[in-house]
Motif scaffolding. Structure first.
Motif, mmCIF file in Angstrom:
data_model
loop_
_atom_site.group_PDB
_atom_site.id
_atom_site.type_symbol
_atom_site.label_atom_id
_atom_site.label_comp_id
_atom_site.label_asym_id
_atom_site.label_seq_id
_atom_site.Cartn_x
_atom_site.Cartn_y
_atom_site.Cartn_z
ATOM 1 N N SER A 242 0.842 -1.190 0.000
ATOM 2 C CA SER A 242 0.000 0.000 0.000
ATOM 3 C C SER A 242 0.878 1.242 0.000
ATOM 4 N N THR A 243 0.926 1.930 -1.125
ATOM 5 C CA THR A 243 1.718 3.146 -1.224
ATOM 6 C C THR A 243 1.185 4.232 -0.296
ATOM 7 N N LYS A 244 -0.135 4.333 -0.194
ATOM 8 C CA LYS A 244 -0.750 5.354 0.669
ATOM 9 C C LYS A 244 -0.389 5.128 2.136
ATOM 10 N N ALA A 245 -0.403 3.879 2.566
ATOM 11 C CA ALA A 245 -0.126 3.582 3.971
ATOM 12 C C ALA A 245 1.307 3.931 4.344
ATOM 13 N N ALA B 116 3.263 6.030 2.772
ATOM 14 C CA ALA B 116 3.437 7.478 2.634
ATOM 15 C C ALA B 116 2.944 8.189 3.886
ATOM 16 N N ASP B 117 1.827 7.720 4.445
ATOM 17 C CA ASP B 117 1.307 8.304 5.683
ATOM 18 C C ASP B 117 2.297 8.111 6.831
ATOM 19 N N ASN C 162 5.236 10.486 6.369
ATOM 20 C CA ASN C 162 4.847 11.863 6.662
ATOM 21 C C ASN C 162 4.810 12.121 8.164
ATOM 22 N N THR D 101 9.921 13.420 4.310
ATOM 23 C CA THR D 101 9.185 13.722 3.080
ATOM 24 C C THR D 101 10.085 14.067 1.902
ATOM 25 N N SER E 283 5.487 -1.367 -1.322
ATOM 26 C CA SER E 283 4.685 -0.201 -0.976
ATOM 27 C C SER E 283 5.408 1.106 -1.282
ATOM 28 N N LEU F 153 6.988 5.774 -4.614
ATOM 29 C CA LEU F 153 7.143 7.122 -4.066
ATOM 30 C C LEU F 153 8.375 7.781 -4.684
#
Length: 207
Positions: free
Chosen positions: A135-138, A140-141, A144, A149, A166, A170
């Motif tokens: 999960s790229t979103k997970a 990345a969160d 962050n 970043t 994942s 990015l």
């Protein structure tokens, strides 16, 4: 022993980790770091540049005019280097640029860069990165929340495939394993985020 904060995947602090001073708290040696970066940069060069010399250029088998009596300079071939479309003299040929430096010097360079990251507080240890599926979103969160970043080097253990998959999309994150940590990637990164289990592997290799 040098102590560095330990964070959870959600960005909250979970204690501290003691690091070996012989690896993470030495006086950085800029000279060997420079040598290591130059070595790795040279190894990345393809070296496929090539020109055609007199033995490979086509044409020019006939003498363009007779040796004497024409008023022109004597010529043996229209494919000599001074002619347009002729051969290239002393041009580059395919060759490898890779070379090696002493293993002890390279290990010192690794320790120097790691120590510099720790002293500059650009070395973040996370207890684990667990994802049920890539999960790229997970991820990345998580980065962050860790304030990682820009130009981040993420170091995971060799078996953590979901974390590798994942993070690979990015643009500001480069993923590597504990066994693949190198001077070039460390120098490029503004911040290093490393899993606790990978820290132990690095200490075993460099200790």
């Amino acid at each position: 022993m040098t102590k560095v904060a330990l964070y959870k995947q959600d960005g909250t602090q979970a204690g501290e980790v003691e690091l070996a001073d012989s690896i993470f708290a030495i006086e950085p040696n800029e000279a060997v770091v420079t040598d290591a970066v130059l070595m790795q940069s040279a190894s990345l060069r393809q070296g496929t540049h090539s020109v055609k010399n007199r033995s490979t250029v086509s044409g020019g088998g006939r003498k363009p005019w007779r040796q004497k009596g024409t008023g022109n300079a004597r010529q043996g071939s229209i494919r000599a280097p001074q002619w347009r479309g002729g051969a290239i003299s002393m041009g580059p040929i395919p060759r490898p640029y890779a070379y090696k430096i002493n293993r002890k010097a390279y290990r010192l360079a690794l320790k120097s860069v790691l120590s510099d990251k720790v002293s500059a507080k650009n070395f973040v240890i996370i207890d684990e990165l667990n994802f049920e599926k890539p999960s790229t979103k997970a991820i990345a969160d998580s980065l962050n929340k860790l304030e990682a970043t820009k130009k981040t080097l993420l170091v995971v253990d060799d078996a953590n495939e979901n974390a590798k998959l994942s993070a690979r999309n990015l643009p500001n994150v480069q993923v590597t394993t504990a066994s693949g940590v190198n001077v070039y990637d460390l120098v490029k990164a503004q911040k290093v985020v490393i899993v606790q289990s990978a820290v132990k592997q690095v200490e075993e290799v460099l200790g």
